[in-house]
Design a protein around this motif. Structure first.
Motif, PDB file in Angstrom:
ATOM      1  N   TYR A 850      43.235 124.926  91.150  1.00  0.00           N
ATOM      2  CA  TYR A 850      43.466 126.150  91.915  1.00  0.00           C
ATOM      3  C   TYR A 850      43.609 125.828  93.394  1.00  0.00           C
ATOM      4  O   TYR A 850      42.877 125.001  93.950  1.00  0.00           O
ATOM      5  CB  TYR A 850      42.297 127.130  91.755  1.00  0.00           C
ATOM      6  CG  TYR A 850      42.223 127.817  90.427  1.00  0.00           C
ATOM      7  CD1 TYR A 850      41.166 127.580  89.566  1.00  0.00           C
ATOM      8  CD2 TYR A 850      43.207 128.715  90.031  1.00  0.00           C
ATOM      9  CE1 TYR A 850      41.083 128.224  88.329  1.00  0.00           C
ATOM     10  CE2 TYR A 850      43.136 129.354  88.808  1.00  0.00           C
ATOM     11  CZ  TYR A 850      42.082 129.107  87.964  1.00  0.00           C
ATOM     12  OH  TYR A 850      42.010 129.740  86.757  1.00  0.00           O
ATOM     13  N   SER A 851      44.545 126.515  94.050  1.00  0.00           N
ATOM     14  CA  SER A 851      44.668 126.498  95.508  1.00  0.00           C
ATOM     15  C   SER A 851      45.179 127.855  95.934  1.00  0.00           C
ATOM     16  O   SER A 851      45.909 128.528  95.192  1.00  0.00           O
ATOM     17  CB  SER A 851      45.632 125.402  95.978  1.00  0.00           C
ATOM     18  OG  SER A 851      45.825 125.501  97.381  1.00  0.00           O
ATOM     19  N   GLN A 852      44.814 128.264  97.123  1.00  0.00           N
ATOM     20  CA  GLN A 852      45.277 129.555  97.617  1.00  0.00           C
ATOM     21  C   GLN A 852      46.570 129.445  98.402  1.00  0.00           C
ATOM     22  O   GLN A 852      47.112 130.457  98.838  1.00  0.00           O
ATOM     23  CB  GLN A 852      44.193 130.190  98.500  1.00  0.00           C
ATOM     24  CG  GLN A 852      43.825 129.350  99.716  1.00  0.00           C
ATOM     25  CD  GLN A 852      42.696 129.963 100.514  1.00  0.00           C
ATOM     26  OE1 GLN A 852      42.871 131.015 101.109  1.00  0.00           O
ATOM     27  NE2 GLN A 852      41.545 129.325 100.492  1.00  0.00           N
ATOM     28  N   THR A 875      52.322 131.067  90.086  1.00  0.00           N
ATOM     29  CA  THR A 875      52.063 131.693  91.387  1.00  0.00           C
ATOM     30  C   THR A 875      52.448 133.164  91.289  1.00  0.00           C
ATOM     31  O   THR A 875      52.901 133.640  90.243  1.00  0.00           O
ATOM     32  CB  THR A 875      52.872 131.016  92.505  1.00  0.00           C
ATOM     33  OG1 THR A 875      54.276 131.263  92.296  1.00  0.00           O
ATOM     34  CG2 THR A 875      52.622 129.512  92.524  1.00  0.00           C
ATOM     35  N   SER A 900      47.758 129.606  91.801  1.00  0.00           N
ATOM     36  CA  SER A 900      47.136 130.202  92.979  1.00  0.00           C
ATOM     37  C   SER A 900      45.905 130.978  92.539  1.00  0.00           C
ATOM     38  O   SER A 900      45.849 131.467  91.406  1.00  0.00           O
ATOM     39  CB  SER A 900      48.112 131.118  93.713  1.00  0.00           C
ATOM     40  OG  SER A 900      48.421 132.241  92.913  1.00  0.00           O
ATOM     41  N   LEU A 901      44.947 131.112  93.427  1.00  0.00           N
ATOM     42  CA  LEU A 901      43.688 131.748  93.046  1.00  0.00           C
ATOM     43  C   LEU A 901      43.902 133.209  92.666  1.00  0.00           C
ATOM     44  O   LEU A 901      43.222 133.737  91.783  1.00  0.00           O
ATOM     45  CB  LEU A 901      42.685 131.644  94.206  1.00  0.00           C
ATOM     46  CG  LEU A 901      41.212 131.769  93.838  1.00  0.00           C
ATOM     47  CD1 LEU A 901      40.806 130.696  92.866  1.00  0.00           C
ATOM     48  CD2 LEU A 901      40.355 131.693  95.091  1.00  0.00           C
ATOM     49  N   GLY A 904      46.488 133.097  89.222  1.00  0.00           N
ATOM     50  CA  GLY A 904      45.944 132.431  88.046  1.00  0.00           C
ATOM     51  C   GLY A 904      44.473 132.646  87.850  1.00  0.00           C
ATOM     52  O   GLY A 904      43.876 132.021  86.972  1.00  0.00           O
ATOM     53  N   GLY A 905      43.851 133.520  88.669  1.00  0.00           N
ATOM     54  CA  GLY A 905      42.406 133.693  88.582  1.00  0.00           C
ATOM     55  C   GLY A 905      41.951 134.910  87.838  1.00  0.00           C
ATOM     56  O   GLY A 905      40.757 135.136  87.683  1.00  0.00           O
ATOM     57  N   HIS A 918      38.804 123.183  92.133  1.00  0.00           N
ATOM     58  CA  HIS A 918      39.119 124.085  93.252  1.00  0.00           C
ATOM     59  C   HIS A 918      39.479 123.211  94.447  1.00  0.00           C
ATOM     60  O   HIS A 918      38.600 122.648  95.106  1.00  0.00           O
ATOM     61  CB  HIS A 918      37.916 124.983  93.574  1.00  0.00           C
ATOM     62  CG  HIS A 918      37.642 126.033  92.540  1.00  0.00           C
ATOM     63  ND1 HIS A 918      38.345 127.211  92.467  1.00  0.00           N
ATOM     64  CD2 HIS A 918      36.749 126.067  91.507  1.00  0.00           C
ATOM     65  CE1 HIS A 918      37.889 127.933  91.462  1.00  0.00           C
ATOM     66  NE2 HIS A 918      36.921 127.251  90.854  1.00  0.00           N
ATOM     67  N   GLU A 928      36.013 132.873  93.176  1.00  0.00           N
ATOM     68  CA  GLU A 928      36.037 131.520  92.617  1.00  0.00           C
ATOM     69  C   GLU A 928      35.466 131.515  91.201  1.00  0.00           C
ATOM     70  O   GLU A 928      36.038 130.910  90.287  1.00  0.00           O
ATOM     71  CB  GLU A 928      35.229 130.574  93.493  1.00  0.00           C
ATOM     72  CG  GLU A 928      35.902 130.217  94.796  1.00  0.00           C
ATOM     73  CD  GLU A 928      35.152 129.141  95.556  1.00  0.00           C
ATOM     74  OE1 GLU A 928      35.761 128.515  96.437  1.00  0.00           O
ATOM     75  OE2 GLU A 928      33.963 128.932  95.249  1.00  0.00           O
ATOM     76  N   ALA A 931      37.899 132.951  88.750  1.00  0.00           N
ATOM     77  CA  ALA A 931      38.954 132.016  88.356  1.00  0.00           C
ATOM     78  C   ALA A 931      38.412 130.955  87.408  1.00  0.00           C
ATOM     79  O   ALA A 931      39.066 130.581  86.426  1.00  0.00           O
ATOM     80  CB  ALA A 931      39.551 131.370  89.609  1.00  0.00           C
TER      81      ALA A 931
END
Length: 1004
Positions: A850-852, A875, A900-901, A904-905, A918, A928, A931
């Motif tokens: 995960y990344s924002q 995304t 993306s958080l 995909g969270g 993360h 967090e 996710a």
């Protein structure tokens, strides 16, 4: 006459008692003409002197020398005036220095001087404001009064010492005459000032010693020492039987008192401690304090008034008491001490004085209407036994806690009931109708045979929320018309179990309602292809209970426990019955719209579902042949007016935390929707503050928690700021019937273990330079604004800078990719990630990353493609989310999921993975966890390893610490297993996030 052997440090007048032989009458006459101060003495002229002058002798302690001068105005040619010659003759006659006439330390060590220091402490009593007033009588007497009229000293004498006292305290009015004794003493004082004292005086100030020497008390001590010496009088205490004034008397050898000093009442105890050993031993007054206890007897008179009488008890050695009657405390109390005339002793009060404004000096009457206020003001005194109630008067008490709550009533409709409610106090019952009436009228206490019920007590906190008025039922009884939700709120306000009485034997509906049991049993599940776990079955029964009573609620099970599954089961029950209360509306985020549709098609295929979404949507057509209308929040906002014209039996809001802002249009649109019951689904009902919870309750159960202002005053401030546990418990009881929260660790024992680990890394050289450059340009102005409590927090600029810093921590290429294609930027976190990813893939595990940041996702995607690693990327811009998730879940070759958080969270299952990374941290720990729970959820058969990457020494490390801190503040209101209660960042936390790596913030 030689004076070389004199040592001025020891010089001050001394009484004739220390002389080698008694003074003659002529010598005594000469001695009274002398005055002294410190190391100087002066000779006053005789009355017949035609050219009077004051001769002065000054001694230099350091050099052992002397200096003489005179105030007369005789010609300068004369070497020595007549007055200096007289001074030399006087000193020779008095055999000076063989007979030491003055020793300064003797004055300072005398009782006179110590008494003067004690009396002058904390009081000016400057000599300039003191008046000497003759009081008359058989012999001359003087009363010395301070500037404020207080009597300081009474002075009586048959000799010339009285006139000398006056001369030493009152200046001569005519300055052309010879200086009087007071002016002479002032002249000597100025002549003997030290250098530091002189400088202070020039600047208009004076030392404590100078102020003391200018006070009446010093002059009294000097006068007494001069006239009677250190032991010429005997001191004894005296208490005036009429006024109770405490004095010490100085008496001569014949028992005649000369000086009477008034000791302030509040200082008598400290005086006795300091001077008790100096008082005359033959005194009849026992000055050693003995323990004394003060209590008050209470008697209820026939006219219903209360009589309060003070009573003193002498505490004896064996712990027993001796009662002392008839002592006037107003007259004979001196702070903690009380004079006992019967025993002629001073007694020490061992107990504190009673609280409140209780008259302690004499018996007092409390009128009947004021009795409960008196008892309330003196609760501590009653508990400690300082106020003693008669044993047979059990009604003299305040009733602020009830021991039972009895409800008797009948149900009128689904939502309303008539109730007779009684609070029990012993054998007494008080109606809620009477309590509410008293509160409205401002009457605090209700009288009963067992005492006074305090209607403002904490036990009745919250009754103001009930806007009910009494109504007569079919039998003429005065009852209250309550809603079912109000009845639950009444139960929450009670700290004792509720006793329910079913007036018409309607099947025990009160017990079922208060016990959270549905009135109509849950029908058998029909049309649902999957089974429910035990905890899901309990959740369904809870929702059925809410639906049957017309209550809204929040299903807040932790992510992965199947909230959607439980709601689908309820929908299946309602659809099987033909949706008798109306159709079902489901509103969810667009990202999970099709997820809902697929889930319902699989698990409740018999339910008729209409998807209200897209450009060609038609609301009325969708409702014609559907049991359930499924739409998104965006469509709800745009079609709010059309939706609100329909009445639904049930409205379900998935991920209801999106509606937590009560000022947002989406929240207002959701509130406009008409539904018999509204249910919110969320794993995070409280993200940042209790205001989130209040907003969600305003949607699902409008009005239950009162107005925003009252809720903030009653709960938000006491709980979030004051950490008030009683208010926290009350709020918990209020919301408990309408919130259901379970965590995986408690209800899904077969769910594999989740292991979380935070991995640290360091900034590379490239990152250090970029990080410092970003801070140094904008940090100072932001910190200045944060430190000013009057300035608004510049959130936009702060978070813009923090966002830039987070990107630098991720990878410099996010900012520098276009500047130099051949330049290979280095990143400590990137190196750590690549190594970790390689290890996980080598172990045969599937990984979710995960990344924002979309740029970071792009870098990861390029890295995977370059390594030939199949990956699924999701995304917010991705199309066909279901196909992307399905590929990762079912394709064994697809080893990595990158999302993306936000996209995909939520709303998807990623149980094929067993590792979550993360790459960067989110501000909110709940997001967090949400996710992570895409992987660690029902259906997962392996243990899940969660890695959180943190760059040490940067804002990422501080964010990690703040998140950990906020986690400890959670689990507080929405039951023990509720979501974490997060707070927004404080000013200090924001300042700490802006620190430059390697140095702490410098404070100006």
């Amino acid at each position: 006459m030689p004076f070389k052997t004199f040592r001025a440090a020891r010089r001050a007048f001394k009484s004739d008692a220390s002389a080698s032989r008694p003074l003659t009458a002529d010598e005594k006459a000469l001695l009274v003409r002398l005055e002294f101060h410190r190391q100087a003495l002066a000779l006053l002229p005789v009355a017949a002197d035609r050219h009077p002058g004051v001769a002065v002798l000054m001694l230099d302690a350091g050099k052992g020398a002397q200096r003489r001068l005179c105030t007369c105005e005789q010609g300068p040619k004369r070497r020595t005036c007549k007055h200096l010659l007289d001074l030399a003759q006087v000193l020779q006659t008095l055999e000076y220095p063989q007979r030491p006439l003055f020793v300064a330390r003797d004055l300072r060590a005398s009782f006179w001087h110590r008494l003067a220091v004690f009396m002058a402490e904390g009081r000016s009593d400057d000599l300039s404001g003191v008046r000497l007033v003759e009081t008359g009588g058989d012999s001359p007497r003087v009363a010395v009064r301070a500037a404020d009229g207080r009597i300081l000293v009474h002075y009586a004498s048959c000799g010339a010492d009285l006139s000398r006292l006056v001369e030493r305290c009152v200046p001569v009015a005519d300055r052309r005459q010879t200086p009087g004794r007071m002016q002479v003493l002032e002249m000597l004082r100025r002549m003997t000032l030290s250098e530091s004292e002189r400088l202070m005086q020039e600047r208009g100030h004076r030392t404590r010693g100078m102020a003391f020497e200018a006070s009446f008390w010093y002059h009294l001590a000097y006068h007494g020492f001069r006239e009677w010496g250190p032991g010429g009088l005997h001191w004894r205490p005296f208490i005036d039987p009429e006024s109770g004034r405490f004095q010490i008397l100085a008496e001569d050898g014949q028992g005649r008192w000369i000086v009477a000093v008034d000791i302030p009442r509040l200082r008598v105890k400290s005086f006795l401690k300091s001077f008790g050993k100096d008082l005359a031993g033959e005194s009849a007054l026992a000055v050693s304090p003995v323990p004394l206890d003060l209590v008050f007897d209470v008697r209820l008179r026939q006219d219903s008034d209360l009589e309060i009488a003070p009573r003193l008890r002498l505490v004896q050695e064996a712990g027993e008491y001796r009662t002392l009657e008839g002592i006037d405390l107003k007259r004979f109390q001196y702070g903690d001490l009380v004079y006992v005339p019967q025993l002629n002793l001073m007694a020490d009060m061992v107990a504190e004085a009673p609280s409140g404004k209780l008259a302690v000096s004499r018996p007092t009457l409390i009128k009947g209407a004021q009795i409960p206020y008196f008892l309330d003001a003196h609760r501590d005194d009653l508990a400690s036994g300082r106020i003693v109630l008669p044993e047979k008067e059990g009604g003299l008490r305040i009733l602020d806690r009830f021991d039972r709550l009895r409800i008797d009533g009948e149900r009128l409709e689904r939502d309303w009931c008539h109730l007779a409610i009684f609070y029990g106090f012993g054998s007494e019952d008080v109606s809620l109708v009477d309590i509410l009436a008293a509160r409205r009228e401002g009457t605090r206490f209700i009288a009963t045979a067992h005492g006074w019920v305090d209607t403002q007590a904490e036990a009745f906190d919250g009754l103001e929320d009930f806007s009910v008025s009494p109504e007569a039922d079919s039998q003429g009884r005065n009852q209250l018309r309550f809603s079912a939700a109000d009845l639950l709120r009444l139960q929450a306000l009670s700290t004792v179990p509720v006793e329910a009485v079913d007036a018409r034997r309607q099947g025990g509906w009160i017990e079922r309602l208060l016990g959270g049991r549905p009135e109509i049993p849950l029908p058998p599940l029909a049309g649902m292809t999957s089974s429910l776990r035990d905890y899901q079955r309990l959740g369904l029964e809870w929702i059925w209970y809410l639906y049957g009573n017309g209550f809204g609620g929040l299903l807040c099970d932790e992510m992965g426990l199947g909230k959607t599954h439980q709601v689908m089961a309820l929908i299946a029950v309602l659809a099987a019955a033909g949706c008798p209360q109306g159709k079902v509306l489901v509103v969810c985020p667009t990202s999970v719209l099709h997820h809902w549709a697929r889930k319902m098609a699989v698990h409740v295929p018999g339910v008729r579902l209409a998807l209200h979404y897209g450009l060609e949507r038609d609301l009325q057509q969708a409702l014609v042949n559907a049991d359930v209308l499924l739409t998104s929040y965006g469509v709800m906002l745009r079609d709010g007016a059309d939706l609100s014209r329909n009445v639904f039996g049930l409205a379900v809001f998935d991920e209801v935390q999106y509606l937590k802002n009560s000022q947002a249009k989406a929240h207002q649109a959701a509130c406009e929707i008409q539904a018999g019951v509204k249910i919110g689904l969320t794993g995070t009902p409280v993200e940042n503050s209790l205001a989130d919870l209040k907003s969600l309750f305003d949607l699902v159960l409008p009005g239950y928690l009162g107005s925003d202002e009252r809720f903030a005053r009653r709960f938000v401030a006491p709980i979030e700021t004051g950490h008030d546990e009683s208010r926290r418990g009350l709020l918990q009881r209020l919301v408990q019937p309408f919130i259901l929260r379970r965590v995986k660790s408690a209800v899904a024992r077969e769910l594999p273990e989740k292991i979380e680990d935070t991995l640290g890394c360091r900034l590379s050289d490239d990152q250090v330079k970029l990080y410092r450059d970003a801070l140094e340009g904008r940090r100072a102005a932001l910190i200045e604004a944060l430190r000013n409590p009057q300035a608004k927090v510049p959130y936009i600029h702060i978070f813009a800078l923090l966002n830039l810093l987070k990107q630098i921590c991720n990878h410099p290429a996010m900012l520098k990719e276009a500047e130099d294609e051949e330049r290979r930027w280095t990143s400590g976190k990137w190196d750590l990630f690549c190594e970790l990813l390689d290890n996980c893939l080598a172990a045969g595990q599937k990984v979710v990353v995960y990344s924002q940041y979309l740029k970071m996702i792009g870098l990861i995607q390029d890295h995977l493609a370059a390594g030939g690693i199949p990956a699924a990327v999701l995304t917010g811009a991705s199309r066909d989310r279901g196909r992307i998730v399905e590929r990762f879940q079912e394709d064994p070759e697809c080893r990595v999921f990158v999302g993306s958080l936000k996209a995909g969270g939520v709303g998807i299952d990623l149980t094929a993975a067993s590792v979550v990374i993360h790459y960067d941290r989110w501000w909110n720990a709940a997001r967090e966890d949400q996710a992570t729970d895409r992987v660690h959820r029902i259906g997962q058969r392996r243990g899940v390893q969660v890695f959180k990457l943190v760059t040490e020494g940067t804002l990422e490390e501080k964010i990690d610490a703040i998140i950990a801190k906020k986690k400890r503040l959670m689990e507080s209101v929405v039951r023990p297993d509720d979501p974490q209660l997060l707070k927004v960042f404080s000013r200090q936390e924001l300042i700490e996030l802006l620190e430059i790596p390697g140095q702490s913030d410098e404070r100006n």
